[in-house]
Design a protein around this motif. Structure first.
Motif, PDB file in Angstrom:
ATOM      1  N   SER A  29       0.779  -1.190   0.070  1.00 62.49           N
ATOM      2  CA  SER A  29      -0.055   0.130  -0.161  1.00 62.49           C
ATOM      3  C   SER A  29       0.965   1.127   0.070  1.00 62.49           C
ATOM      4  CB  SER A  29      -1.007   0.110   1.387  1.00 62.49           C
ATOM      5  OG  SER A  29      -0.030   0.153   2.142  1.00 62.49           O
ATOM      6  N   LEU A  30       0.286   2.292  -0.489  1.00 63.36           N
ATOM      7  CA  LEU A  30       1.134   3.782  -0.619  1.00 63.36           C
ATOM      8  C   LEU A  30       0.093   4.616   0.043  1.00 63.36           C
ATOM      9  CD1 LEU A  30       3.357   4.577  -2.390  1.00 63.36           C
ATOM     10  CD2 LEU A  30       1.846   5.418  -3.904  1.00 63.36           C
ATOM     11  N   THR A  31       0.790   5.399   0.883  1.00 62.15           N
ATOM     12  CA  THR A  31       0.024   6.468   1.816  1.00 62.15           C
ATOM     13  C   THR A  31       0.752   7.780   1.138  1.00 62.15           C
ATOM     14  OG1 THR A  31      -0.225   5.199   3.556  1.00 62.15           O
ATOM     15  CG2 THR A  31      -0.540   7.355   4.136  1.00 62.15           C
ATOM     16  N   VAL A  32      -0.261   8.848   0.599  1.00 64.52           N
ATOM     17  CA  VAL A  32       0.382   9.954   0.101  1.00 64.52           C
ATOM     18  C   VAL A  32      -0.555  11.110   1.184  1.00 64.52           C
ATOM     19  CG1 VAL A  32       0.036  11.430  -1.805  1.00 64.52           C
ATOM     20  CG2 VAL A  32      -0.042   9.178  -2.203  1.00 64.52           C
ATOM     21  N   GLU A  33       0.600  11.793   1.669  1.00 67.07           N
ATOM     22  CA  GLU A  33       0.254  13.012   2.481  1.00 67.07           C
ATOM     23  C   GLU A  33       0.960  14.214   1.960  1.00 67.07           C
ATOM     24  OE1 GLU A  33       2.349  11.767   6.106  1.00 67.07           O
ATOM     25  OE2 GLU A  33       0.933  10.359   6.559  1.00 67.07           O
ATOM     26  N   ALA A  34      -0.138  15.249   2.061  1.00 69.10           N
ATOM     27  CA  ALA A  34       0.216  16.647   1.665  1.00 69.10           C
ATOM     28  C   ALA A  34      -0.437  17.591   2.527  1.00 69.10           C
ATOM     29  CB  ALA A  34      -0.155  16.765   0.063  1.00 69.10           C
ATOM     30  N   THR A  49      -8.210  13.877  -6.772  1.00 72.04           N
ATOM     31  CA  THR A  49      -7.955  12.109  -6.486  1.00 72.04           C
ATOM     32  C   THR A  49      -6.290  11.997  -6.483  1.00 72.04           C
ATOM     33  OG1 THR A  49      -7.453  12.090  -9.093  1.00 72.04           O
ATOM     34  CG2 THR A  49      -9.769  11.455  -8.250  1.00 72.04           C
ATOM     35  N   VAL A  50      -6.081  11.047  -6.086  1.00 75.65           N
ATOM     36  CA  VAL A  50      -4.443  10.495  -6.030  1.00 75.65           C
ATOM     37  C   VAL A  50      -4.544   9.130  -6.891  1.00 75.65           C
ATOM     38  CG1 VAL A  50      -2.747   9.530  -4.579  1.00 75.65           C
ATOM     39  CG2 VAL A  50      -4.277  11.274  -3.790  1.00 75.65           C
ATOM     40  N   ARG A  51      -3.229   9.145  -7.861  1.00 76.05           N
ATOM     41  CA  ARG A  51      -3.322   7.976  -8.576  1.00 76.05           C
ATOM     42  C   ARG A  51      -1.828   7.437  -8.546  1.00 76.05           C
ATOM     43  NH1 ARG A  51      -5.995  11.568 -11.384  1.00 76.05           N
ATOM     44  NH2 ARG A  51      -8.030  10.804 -12.217  1.00 76.05           N
ATOM     45  N   ALA A  52      -1.889   5.938  -8.350  1.00 78.85           N
ATOM     46  CA  ALA A  52      -0.517   5.450  -8.477  1.00 78.85           C
ATOM     47  C   ALA A  52      -0.489   3.987  -9.030  1.00 78.85           C
ATOM     48  CB  ALA A  52       0.218   5.364  -7.060  1.00 78.85           C
ATOM     49  N   GLN A  53       0.152   3.773 -10.130  1.00 78.87           N
ATOM     50  CA  GLN A  53      -0.062   2.340 -10.798  1.00 78.87           C
ATOM     51  C   GLN A  53      -1.356   1.750 -10.860  1.00 78.87           C
ATOM     52  OE1 GLN A  53       2.056  -0.694  -8.634  1.00 78.87           O
ATOM     53  NE2 GLN A  53       4.155   0.543  -8.626  1.00 78.87           N
ATOM     54  N   GLY A  54      -2.232   2.516 -11.270  1.00 86.36           N
ATOM     55  CA  GLY A  54      -3.493   2.104 -11.774  1.00 86.36           C
ATOM     56  C   GLY A  54      -4.513   2.270 -10.752  1.00 86.36           C
ATOM     57  N   SER A  55      -4.131   2.591  -9.514  1.00 84.78           N
ATOM     58  CA  SER A  55      -4.885   2.531  -8.374  1.00 84.78           C
ATOM     59  C   SER A  55      -5.294   3.942  -8.095  1.00 84.78           C
ATOM     60  CB  SER A  55      -4.323   2.059  -6.869  1.00 84.78           C
ATOM     61  OG  SER A  55      -4.172   0.904  -6.950  1.00 84.78           O
ATOM     62  N   SER A  56      -6.418   4.371  -7.595  1.00 83.99           N
ATOM     63  CA  SER A  56      -6.887   5.956  -7.341  1.00 83.99           C
ATOM     64  C   SER A  56      -7.655   5.897  -6.116  1.00 83.99           C
ATOM     65  CB  SER A  56      -7.414   6.374  -8.378  1.00 83.99           C
ATOM     66  OG  SER A  56      -8.808   5.868  -8.832  1.00 83.99           O
ATOM     67  N   PRO A  80      -4.678   6.775   1.707  1.00 81.63           N
ATOM     68  CA  PRO A  80      -4.093   5.397   1.394  1.00 81.63           C
ATOM     69  C   PRO A  80      -4.546   4.774   0.032  1.00 81.63           C
ATOM     70  CG  PRO A  80      -5.874   5.356   3.066  1.00 81.63           C
ATOM     71  CD  PRO A  80      -5.890   6.487   2.320  1.00 81.63           C
ATOM     72  N   LEU A  81      -3.575   4.197  -0.596  1.00 77.80           N
ATOM     73  CA  LEU A  81      -3.802   3.690  -1.888  1.00 77.80           C
ATOM     74  C   LEU A  81      -3.501   1.945  -1.839  1.00 77.80           C
ATOM     75  CD1 LEU A  81      -2.287   5.820  -4.510  1.00 77.80           C
ATOM     76  CD2 LEU A  81      -4.976   5.499  -4.188  1.00 77.80           C
ATOM     77  N   ARG A  82      -4.202   1.231  -1.958  1.00 81.72           N
ATOM     78  CA  ARG A  82      -4.264  -0.165  -2.104  1.00 81.72           C
ATOM     79  C   ARG A  82      -3.756  -0.822  -3.353  1.00 81.72           C
ATOM     80  NH1 ARG A  82      -4.187   1.245   2.899  1.00 81.72           N
ATOM     81  NH2 ARG A  82      -5.951   0.893   4.199  1.00 81.72           N
ATOM     82  N   SER A  83      -3.045  -2.159  -3.299  1.00 82.88           N
ATOM     83  CA  SER A  83      -2.936  -2.757  -4.365  1.00 82.88           C
ATOM     84  C   SER A  83      -1.743  -2.084  -5.194  1.00 82.88           C
ATOM     85  CB  SER A  83      -3.970  -2.929  -5.352  1.00 82.88           C
ATOM     86  OG  SER A  83      -5.071  -3.945  -4.631  1.00 82.88           O
ATOM     87  N   VAL A  84      -0.709  -1.482  -4.597  1.00 80.01           N
ATOM     88  CA  VAL A  84       0.478  -1.079  -5.378  1.00 80.01           C
ATOM     89  C   VAL A  84       1.537  -1.852  -5.349  1.00 80.01           C
ATOM     90  CG1 VAL A  84       1.894   1.030  -5.418  1.00 80.01           C
ATOM     91  CG2 VAL A  84      -0.367   1.412  -4.818  1.00 80.01           C
ATOM     92  N   TRP A  85       1.883  -2.408  -6.391  1.00 75.57           N
ATOM     93  CA  TRP A  85       3.103  -3.436  -6.432  1.00 75.57           C
ATOM     94  C   TRP A  85       4.591  -2.637  -6.194  1.00 75.57           C
ATOM     95  CZ3 TRP A  85       2.550  -8.317  -5.886  1.00 75.57           C
ATOM     96  CH2 TRP A  85       1.286  -8.924  -6.215  1.00 75.57           C
ATOM     97  N   PRO A  86       5.433  -3.410  -5.396  1.00 76.42           N
ATOM     98  CA  PRO A  86       6.718  -2.739  -5.391  1.00 76.42           C
ATOM     99  C   PRO A  86       7.496  -2.869  -6.665  1.00 76.42           C
ATOM    100  CG  PRO A  86       6.886  -4.775  -4.358  1.00 76.42           C
ATOM    101  CD  PRO A  86       5.388  -4.439  -4.725  1.00 76.42           C
ATOM    102  N   LEU A  87       8.064  -1.785  -7.162  1.00 79.08           N
ATOM    103  CA  LEU A  87       8.462  -1.782  -8.417  1.00 79.08           C
ATOM    104  C   LEU A  87       9.727  -1.056  -8.569  1.00 79.08           C
ATOM    105  CD1 LEU A  87       5.659  -1.475 -11.095  1.00 79.08           C
ATOM    106  CD2 LEU A  87       6.734  -3.587 -10.288  1.00 79.08           C
ATOM    107  N   ILE A  88      10.471  -1.157  -7.392  1.00 75.83           N
ATOM    108  CA  ILE A  88      11.745  -0.520  -7.131  1.00 75.83           C
ATOM    109  C   ILE A  88      11.355   1.043  -6.617  1.00 75.83           C
ATOM    110  CG2 ILE A  88      13.880   0.413  -7.725  1.00 75.83           C
ATOM    111  CD1 ILE A  88      13.709  -2.666  -7.593  1.00 75.83           C
ATOM    112  N   VAL A  89      10.533   1.830  -7.536  1.00 72.62           N
ATOM    113  CA  VAL A  89      10.174   3.074  -7.299  1.00 72.62           C
ATOM    114  C   VAL A  89       8.690   3.374  -7.466  1.00 72.62           C
ATOM    115  CG1 VAL A  89      10.411   5.560  -7.748  1.00 72.62           C
ATOM    116  CG2 VAL A  89      12.162   4.040  -7.805  1.00 72.62           C
TER     117      VAL A  89
END
Length: 183
Positions: A29-34, A49-56, A80-89
């Motif tokens: 999971s990825l958590t975006v704070e701002a 919205t927040v987007r990362a690797q197809g999750s939003s 929080p964004l769920r289902s984000v795969w670890p791809l180095i960055v």
């Protein structure tokens, strides 16, 4: 109210934190704070919205109360964004598209969405451990198989050599048996 209506919004201090799953077959999971800041002179209704690797995910949940920002207000968001795969960055994009609340009878003012991006390290440790473990098991199996083949080949050579030596002994012709005294 007199004067020009000048809506403006800014994203300040965006941070991204990746939490990996120790299950190698599950995404993390990825958590975006701002901080979202109303830098204009009119009220804004927060949206985006927040987007990362197809999750939003929306900045403001659908079941949450309407989020207004008065001029000069700052609102901290954590999405929080769920289902984000670890791809180095892991990179995330935050797009803020607020609605302008104009005074009664005022003209509608369009406000361009503001976009910010940030990245976090997302090293796939659990997947790398699975690959490493599989490679070690396969190499051990292949090395053991190679050693077994070498041992079998050595035993076959030894048996052939003993057969040759046995056949080369004097008095050991075909059909001739030696007495117990000859041995």
């Amino acid at each position: 109210m007199t004067g020009d209506v000048v809506p403006a919004v800014a994203v300040d201090g965006m941070r991204v934190d990746y939490q990996m799953s120790w299950n190698p077959f599950a995404a993390g999971s990825l958590t975006v704070e701002a901080d979202i800041v109303n830098t204009g002179n009119v009220r804004l209704v927060l949206d985006g919205t927040v987007r990362a690797q197809g999750s939003s995910a929306p900045i403001v949940a659908d079941d949450a109360a309407r989020q207004e920002l008065l001029p000069g207000d700052r609102r901290a968001v954590s999405i929080p964004l769920r289902s984000v795969w670890p791809l180095i960055v892991a990179s995330a994009e935050l797009q803020v598209a607020p609605t302008v609340v104009t005074p009664d009878g005022g003209e509608a003012v369009d406000l361009e969405p503001v976009t910010a991006t940030a990245t976090a390290a997302a090293v796939p440790w659990s997947q790398l451990l699975v690959v490493l473990g599989t490679a070690l098991v396969l190499s051990a199996l292949l090395a053991g198989r190679s050693r077994s083949r070498s041992r079998v080949a050595a035993l076959v050579r030894q048996a052939k050599e003993e057969g040759r030596r046995e056949g080369a002994r004097p008095g050991r012709a075909e059909g001739v048996t030696a007495n117990a005294d000859d041995r």
